[in-house]
Scaffold this motif. Structure first.
Motif, short mmCIF file in Angstrom:
data_model
loop_
_atom_site.label_atom_id
_atom_site.label_comp_id
_atom_site.label_asym_id
_atom_site.label_seq_id
_atom_site.Cartn_x
_atom_site.Cartn_y
_atom_site.Cartn_z
N MET A 1 0.73 -1.16 0.04
CA MET A 1 -0.01 0.01 -0.17
C MET A 1 0.73 1.01 0.00
SD MET A 1 -3.22 -1.18 -0.33
CE MET A 1 -4.04 0.44 -0.13
N ASP B 1 10.93 3.40 5.92
CA ASP B 1 10.46 2.03 6.28
C ASP B 1 11.52 1.56 7.29
OD1 ASP B 1 9.59 -0.62 6.84
OD2 ASP B 1 8.37 -0.51 4.97
N GLU C 1 -1.06 -3.55 10.15
CA GLU C 1 -2.61 -3.40 10.76
C GLU C 1 -2.62 -3.81 12.20
OE1 GLU C 1 -4.68 -1.37 9.44
OE2 GLU C 1 -6.81 -1.99 9.77
N LYS D 1 0.39 1.15 15.52
CA LYS D 1 0.08 2.45 14.99
C LYS D 1 0.06 3.54 15.98
CE LYS D 1 -2.73 0.79 11.04
NZ LYS D 1 -1.95 0.78 9.81
N SER E 1 -7.28 -0.20 7.46
CA SER E 1 -8.30 -0.85 6.96
C SER E 1 -9.58 -0.83 7.61
CB SER E 1 -7.84 -2.17 6.39
OG SER E 1 -6.77 -2.29 5.69
P1 NAI Z 1 2.69 -4.61 3.77
O1 NAI Z 1 3.02 -5.87 4.79
O2 NAI Z 1 2.97 -5.08 2.41
O3 NAI Z 1 3.66 -3.35 4.23
C1 NAI Z 1 3.85 -2.90 5.49
C2 NAI Z 1 5.01 -2.21 5.62
O4 NAI Z 1 5.32 -1.41 6.74
C3 NAI Z 1 6.34 -3.02 5.72
O5 NAI Z 1 7.26 -2.70 4.65
C4 NAI Z 1 6.92 -3.05 7.10
O6 NAI Z 1 8.33 -3.07 7.04
C5 NAI Z 1 6.64 -1.34 7.53
N1 NAI Z 1 6.57 -1.44 8.79
C6 NAI Z 1 5.81 -2.05 9.72
N2 NAI Z 1 5.97 -1.52 11.01
C7 NAI Z 1 6.65 -0.07 10.91
C8 NAI Z 1 6.88 0.74 11.57
N3 NAI Z 1 6.66 1.08 12.72
N4 NAI Z 1 7.60 2.01 10.90
C9 NAI Z 1 7.74 1.98 9.54
N5 NAI Z 1 7.35 0.98 8.61
C10 NAI Z 1 6.84 -0.20 9.47
O7 NAI Z 1 1.27 -4.33 4.29
P2 NAI Z 1 -0.04 -3.48 3.41
O8 NAI Z 1 -0.63 -4.45 2.86
O9 NAI Z 1 0.76 -2.47 2.54
O10 NAI Z 1 -0.91 -2.96 4.57
C11 NAI Z 1 -0.42 -1.60 5.04
C12 NAI Z 1 -1.70 -0.87 5.65
O11 NAI Z 1 -2.53 -0.51 4.90
C13 NAI Z 1 -2.32 -1.69 6.85
O12 NAI Z 1 -2.85 -1.01 7.77
C14 NAI Z 1 -3.38 -2.44 5.95
O13 NAI Z 1 -4.66 -2.62 6.79
C15 NAI Z 1 -3.76 -1.19 5.03
N6 NAI Z 1 -4.40 -1.68 3.91
C16 NAI Z 1 -4.07 -2.76 3.21
C17 NAI Z 1 -4.70 -2.91 1.97
C18 NAI Z 1 -4.35 -4.38 1.28
O14 NAI Z 1 -5.17 -4.66 0.37
N7 NAI Z 1 -3.38 -5.05 1.74
C19 NAI Z 1 -6.01 -2.34 1.40
C20 NAI Z 1 -6.07 -1.10 1.99
C21 NAI Z 1 -5.43 -0.71 3.42
#
Ligand code: NAI
Length: 285
Positions: free
Chosen positions: A14, A33, A93, A98, A120
């Motif tokens: 995302m 990140d 998530e 967060k 989400s």
């Molecule tokens: P992902 O697992 O692909 O990416 C998450 C990223 O955040 C990773 O690169 C991780 O290293 C990084 N991260 C974790 N903790 C961190 C921190 N404290 N500081 C900085 N970076 C950190 O996950 P994704 O799918 O991108 O989801 C991210 C958010 O977007 C979640 O809240 C999810 O619910 C939301 N979301 C996801 C959707 C989906 O279809 N996957 C759709 C809409 C929203």
């Protein structure tokens, strides 16, 4: 306030998509990140997407390079947010992660900075309460894949100001999206409606009612869904699906939102879907 400088926290599926659309719209974008490798992977994903646009003749090489020039990688959170108008958070998530991040952002960001979450399902009001600027905290929920999907759910927390709401609504339009206003309830609208359907499809696998392929076929051919629920779950990430079901279950206290035990089992096994190479289906890397 017109947003010109965006910081995206989390360079996963995302975060990288949000960084891409913001840079395409002409914003300067800082991307942060936890690890250099995650940043590289996120920017690599953006480069690949843009190269595909060039191949299709929708973008020229010069435009591609100037979009990439507007994306800056940061290994320090404090440095990434020093000058920013808005932070869009897209990390895992999980409420604990967060709220801790928003507490840090509140300390590190200029007082004008809006803090948006791409969560989400998690309550914006609770995320906002971890800061001293709840009127500047808002939900900006993009859909996956961000460069393709038109919708942004804009979620007002209890204290979100009208000014911040309108600034974020305008930003969503500038990014080529259609904002829809939603109140702060677990799962908002999109996941309150979508996730119980996905969870039910997983229960159908769990109970042996049909194979994943058959369930997806039924929903595609019978309901005209472009993608079956289990393919979609793998695409979203099964860990994210589980977090969302847990949020709905806890938030409403209603057993109809109980996450399927098979979903928990897959997540425990690390079978989190497409990004892990395995979920309800197996993916070649
Ligand atoms: P992902 O697992 O692909 O990416 C998450 C990223 O955040 C990773 O690169 C991780 O290293 C990084 N991260 C974790 N903790 C961190 C921190 N404290 N500081 C900085 N970076 C950190 O996950 P994704 O799918 O991108 O989801 C991210 C958010 O977007 C979640 O809240 C999810 O619910 C939301 N979301 C996801 C959707 C989906 O279809 N996957 C759709 C809409 C929203």
């Amino acid at each position: 306030m017109k947003i010109q400088h965006v910081t995206v926290i989390g360079a996963g599926q995302m975060g990288s998509g949000i960084a891409q659309v913001a840079a395409e719209a002409g914003c300067q974008v800082n991307l942060y990140d936890l690890q250099e490798g995650f940043l590289e992977k996120g920017v690599g994903r953006i480069e690949k997407n843009l190269a595909r646009q060039v191949e299709k003749g929708r973008l020229d090489e010069k435009e591609k390079l100037s979009i990439l020039d507007r994306i800056h990688k940061f290994a320090s959170l404090e440095k990434a947010v020093e000058e920013t108008d808005i932070v869009i958070e897209a990390v895992v998530e999980n409420m604990g992660v967060k709220t801790e991040l928003f507490r840090q952002l509140d300390e590190a960001c200029p007082s004008r900075t809006i803090l948006a979450s791409n969560t989400s399902s998690l309550p914006i009001t609770e995320i906002a309460a971890s800061t001293n600027r709840p009127e500047k905290v808002i939900g900006m929920h993009f859909m996956n894949p961000v460069p393709v999907m038109k919708l942004v759910e804009v979620i007002r927390g209890l204290a979100t100001s009208d000014e911040v709401y309108h600034t974020v609504e305008s930003l969503a339009k500038e990014l080529g999206k259609t904002p829809v206003e939603v109140k702060d309830f677990p799962g908002f609208i999109s996941n309150r409606v979508l996730m119980p359907m996905i969870n039910e499809a997983i229960y159908a696998v769990y109970e042996g009612v049909a194979e994943p392929e058959a369930i997806d076929q039924v929903m595609k051919l019978g309901m005209n869904h472009p993608m079956g629920p289990l393919t979609l779950a793998d695409f979203i990430g099964l860990d994210t699906c589980l977090y969302i079901m847990e949020t709905l279950h806890e938030g409403f206290g209603d057993s109809k939102y109980r996450p399927c035990p098979l979903l928990r089992k897959y997540v425990k096994a690390g079978w989190t879907g497409r990004k892990a190479g395995r979920g309800f289906y197996i993916y070649e890397s």
